[in-house]
Scaffold this active site. Structure first.
Site: not given
Length: 303
Positions: A15, A17, A109, A231, A281
């Site tokens: 998958s 995102e 967030d 990140f 993912h």
């Protein structure tokens, strides 16, 4: 298809995102990427939700287009941030009306104030009047709507192999995860990580806590050293020292960084799948090249 059901099938579920682009050109590029990735037969794709709900309408529109125009199962992220209960109900009604079956319920967030930093201690975030403070509360609300036949969503939740940055300990974070699953999460997607030991230890601890839902590892292919350094500092993920040193050595050679990132992620994914992960993912950052390379290698390796 409900994602929880897809994750029970024997073949790995890949998958991807994405985030809603802010420009028309960005949206065109996103759908070009989606059409390229469709050839890899993804189990689903997910679309994020901006801080403070800033891209909420874009999320709804894009997941609908992905499902109906591109023909890939799509999941909408939904956050508590910036919404009352009534506003969340409206979003869920729109998603239901568009035929979306899957929702990733998150706290989200809080927007970072100018010159501020993201919280690394228990958050002082306060919900909107009549809203929710935690994702578990949002999940319970959606599940109640499901019992009333208002919504029929399959619910996903987030989890953190290295612990949530705002949680004092991993043990406490696991307690919150148990509550989240009890509230309605039918599958879990992990925060990105670069050392599989964190995932395997986390799954073992989750199973010991009687969490039985599928836990899908989240992988971000490294394509830019400065970006991944930023990140990991934001989310608390560990960049293994050997990998960091290699990336620093080649940081001014974009193609070398890409090749290194793809190689590392491919090895990660092969081990994860060989040891029972239900799928992978991918956090794509709206790009396809690295993800295509990795998934193609995984498919070739499995025959």
């Amino acid at each position: 298809m409900r994602i929880a059901e897809r994750l029970l099938l024997p073949s790995p579920c890949y998958s991807f995102e994405f985030f809603p682009p802010k420009t028309e050109a960005g949206q065109g590029a996103l759908f070009d990427t989606l059409r390229e990735l469709k050839e890899l037969e993804p189990g689903f794709v997910s679309v994020t939700y901006g801080a403070g709900g800033s891209t909420q309408r874009g999320t709804t529109e894009i997941v609908s287009r992905i499902k109906h125009e591109v023909g890939i199962e799509a999941m909408a992220h939904l956050t508590c941030i910036g919404h009352s209960k009534d506003e969340l109900s409206g979003v869920l009604d729109r998603l239901q009306g568009e035929g979306i079956q899957n929702v990733l319920a998150l706290r989200g967030d809080p927007p970072v104030p100018p010159g501020g930093k993201r919280a690394t201690l228990p958050s002082l975030f306060q919900p909107e009047a009549g809203g929710f403070r935690f994702s578990g509360e949002l999940m319970r609300f959606i599940r109640e709507g499901r019992r009333d036949n208002r919504w029929t969503f399959c619910l996903g939740g987030a989890c953190y192999p290295e612990g949530h940055m705002e949680c004092p300990s991993r043990d406490e974070d696991l307690i919150h995860l148990v509550e989240k699953v009890s509230a309605g999460a039918e599958f879990l997607l992990t925060q990105l990580f670069f050392d599989n030991a964190f995932y395997f230890d986390f799954v073992q601890r989750a199973q010991a806590a009687r969490i039985r839902v599928p836990i899908v590892p989240g992988i971000m292919p490294i394509t830019n050293f400065e970006q991944i350094d930023r990140f990991t500092r934001m989310c608390g993920a560990t960049l293994p020292m050997r990998l960091r040193l290699q990336l620093e050595r080649y940081q001014n050679d974009p193609d070398a960084v890409l090749q290194l990132g793809v190689a590392h992620a491919t090895v990660q994914c092969m081990e994860l799948l060989s040891r029972g992960a239900p799928g992978i993912h991918f956090y794509t950052l709206n790009r396809s090249r690295a993800t295509r390379m990795i998934v193609t290698a995984l498919k070739n390796a499995r025959g």
